[in-house]
Design a protein around this motif. Structure first.
Motif, PDB file in Angstrom:
ATOM      1  N   ILE A  53       0.858  -1.184   0.000  1.00  0.00           N
ATOM      2  CA  ILE A  53       0.000   0.000   0.000  1.00  0.00           C
ATOM      3  C   ILE A  53       0.893   1.231   0.000  1.00  0.00           C
ATOM      4  O   ILE A  53       1.623   1.484   0.965  1.00  0.00           O
ATOM      5  CB  ILE A  53      -0.905   0.022   1.247  1.00  0.00           C
ATOM      6  N   SER A  54       0.854   2.005  -1.050  1.00  0.00           N
ATOM      7  CA  SER A  54       1.680   3.204  -1.136  1.00  0.00           C
ATOM      8  C   SER A  54       1.080   4.326  -0.295  1.00  0.00           C
ATOM      9  O   SER A  54      -0.134   4.397  -0.089  1.00  0.00           O
ATOM     10  CB  SER A  54       1.809   3.658  -2.587  1.00  0.00           C
ATOM     11  N   CYS A  55       1.938   5.215   0.174  1.00  0.00           N
ATOM     12  CA  CYS A  55       1.480   6.377   0.932  1.00  0.00           C
ATOM     13  C   CYS A  55       2.504   7.496   0.783  1.00  0.00           C
ATOM     14  O   CYS A  55       3.528   7.333   0.119  1.00  0.00           O
ATOM     15  CB  CYS A  55       1.232   6.028   2.393  1.00  0.00           C
ATOM     16  N   CYS A  56       2.217   8.641   1.416  1.00  0.00           N
ATOM     17  CA  CYS A  56       2.981   9.844   1.071  1.00  0.00           C
ATOM     18  C   CYS A  56       4.327   9.977   1.764  1.00  0.00           C
ATOM     19  O   CYS A  56       5.152  10.773   1.327  1.00  0.00           O
ATOM     20  CB  CYS A  56       2.139  11.094   1.291  1.00  0.00           C
ATOM     21  N   ASN A  57       4.574   9.232   2.829  1.00  0.00           N
ATOM     22  CA  ASN A  57       5.920   9.212   3.414  1.00  0.00           C
ATOM     23  C   ASN A  57       6.041   8.050   4.397  1.00  0.00           C
ATOM     24  O   ASN A  57       5.055   7.367   4.701  1.00  0.00           O
ATOM     25  CB  ASN A  57       6.287  10.556   4.082  1.00  0.00           C
ATOM     26  N   GLY A  58       7.248   7.847   4.889  1.00  0.00           N
ATOM     27  CA  GLY A  58       7.509   6.710   5.761  1.00  0.00           C
ATOM     28  C   GLY A  58       6.909   6.849   7.143  1.00  0.00           C
ATOM     29  O   GLY A  58       6.652   5.839   7.815  1.00  0.00           O
ATOM     30  N   THR A  59       6.666   8.076   7.597  1.00  0.00           N
ATOM     31  CA  THR A  59       6.067   8.271   8.913  1.00  0.00           C
ATOM     32  C   THR A  59       4.601   7.855   8.913  1.00  0.00           C
ATOM     33  O   THR A  59       4.139   7.144   9.816  1.00  0.00           O
ATOM     34  CB  THR A  59       6.210   9.739   9.359  1.00  0.00           C
ATOM     35  N   VAL A  60       3.861   8.287   7.900  1.00  0.00           N
ATOM     36  CA  VAL A  60       2.454   7.877   7.837  1.00  0.00           C
ATOM     37  C   VAL A  60       2.330   6.386   7.535  1.00  0.00           C
ATOM     38  O   VAL A  60       1.317   5.762   7.869  1.00  0.00           O
ATOM     39  CB  VAL A  60       1.659   8.721   6.826  1.00  0.00           C
TER      40      VAL A  60
END
Length: 368
Positions: A53-60
């Motif tokens: 699942i892609s997302c906008c950065n490693g923290t989220v």
């Protein structure tokens, strides 16, 4: 200064520009588009996970699975003190409490024995961090989790493609997470990925990262979600990077081997990160600790390296000494020792053997 050698440089040598221009030409530049789904598909294949699942950065990428796993105020999650602050912050975003465990002196990864000591009736999970590309002792951690009925969320932000006893980092717990920041093994500029083998968790996390929208009914929201999506442009860069990830990893292993060769006579002065037994490190960063025999401080060494055109960085400061986490009391003396004496040396694909020799000769001349 005749030359400058940075710690990290992104290596954009594949189809990144071609794919980005395709996004521009077709106007698919937001979070919809073929590159998002293709990047997820190909990353899941690479990492040997059912879902990505892609997302906008490693923290989220850390925040979303913690929500999906039901973390709530009053809960505790055990994490290493010696890590980047995102790991702790993601726990706090849920209103829960990060509990800091010490690291091991040889691998610098979280100490399973200290995990055991930190478990309470409020403990819900463990987040091991595969630090600097080196996998943790996952057998020990998973055994602790099973015994105490805890979830395991692997923070593999720095560990794309590393293996522990034949399994890819990020695939042994309920969830694994990755970062694609500009200095990582592969990059999308910013960006992250969540992987899991659990179909229900996959569906839940996809909904959460897309504002909580019902996947079968547009503009109908059954969950309070977040806008944590990756753009098609970022995914296009990521796909171009992923196509050459084996080359990127091989380059880092080569750089690490050059450092080991050039510094093989420095064991009385330098300590290297030990690779976990049964593991393969991808050497996100080649780092060293200065032993007590070195009479120059770590910060002075870094300053003198910089003056000679070599960028270095300190290792992460332990979470328990951060002002933002003063209220979370912990004793982690090994984390403090490692952090105070360690530094990252330049580690990227554009380095030559001559660069490594210059870096090592400079380091030797300063500390000997």
């Amino acid at each position: 200064m005749d030359k400058f050698i940075p710690v990290a440089v992104p290596h954009l040598s594949g189809n990144e520009k071609k794919y980005v221009m395709d996004c521009m030409d077709t106007t698919w530049i937001s979070s919809n588009g073929k590159y998002v789904s293709e990047f997820e598909k190909q990353f899941s294949k690479f990492i040997d996970a059912e879902y990505a699942i892609s997302c906008c950065n490693g923290t989220v990428a850390l925040h979303v699975p913690l929500i999906a796993l039901g973390l709530k105020p009053g809960d505790e999650v055990i994490i290493p003190s010696f890590t980047y602050i995102a790991t702790a912050n993601a726990v706090k975003y849920c209103g829960a409490t990060p509990v800091f465990a010490d690291c091991l002196l040889d691998t610098w990864n979280i100490d399973p024995e200290d995990i055991k000591r930190k478990i309470t009736s409020k403990t819900r999970g463990i987040i091991p961090v595969h630090l600097y590309g080196n996998p943790c002792d996952m057998d020990a951690i998973m055994e602790i989790a099973r015994e105490h009925n805890l979830f395991v969320l692997e923070d593999a932000a720095e560990c794309h493609g590393a293996e522990y006893k034949g399994k890819k980092a990020g695939t042994m717990g309920e969830v694994g997470t990755f970062s694609f920041f500009g200095n990582k093994i592969i990059t999308t500029g910013e960006g992250g990925m969540i992987v899991t083998n659990n179909k229900e968790l996959d569906a839940k996390m996809r909904q959460l990262k897309g504002q909580g929208q019902d996947p079968n009914k547009r503009y109908w929201f059954t969950e309070m979600g977040y806008n944590y999506r990756m753009t098609n442009v970022e995914a296009a860069i990521g796909l171009g990077q992923l196509e050459k990830i084996d080359e990127h990893i091989a380059d880092r292993k080569k750089v690490a081997s050059w450092y080991m060769e050039e510094l093989k006579d420095m064991n009385d002065y330098l300590q290297f990160q030990k690779v976990t037994e049964g593991s393969t490190s991808v050497w996100w960063m080649f780092s060293v600790l200065l032993r007590d025999s070195v009479k120059v401080s770590r910060d002075k060494v870094m300053e003198m390296m910089r003056a000679r055109g070599i960028e270095t960085r300190p290792l992460f400061y332990p979470m328990h000494i951060m002002p933002v986490y003063y209220d979370v009391k912990a004793e982690c003396p090994i984390s403090e020792k490692v952090a105070a004496s360690g530094m990252n040396l330049p580690t990227h694909a554009l380095l030559t053997r001559e660069d490594i020799k210059y870096i090592c000769d400079t380091l030797k001349s300063i500390i000997l």
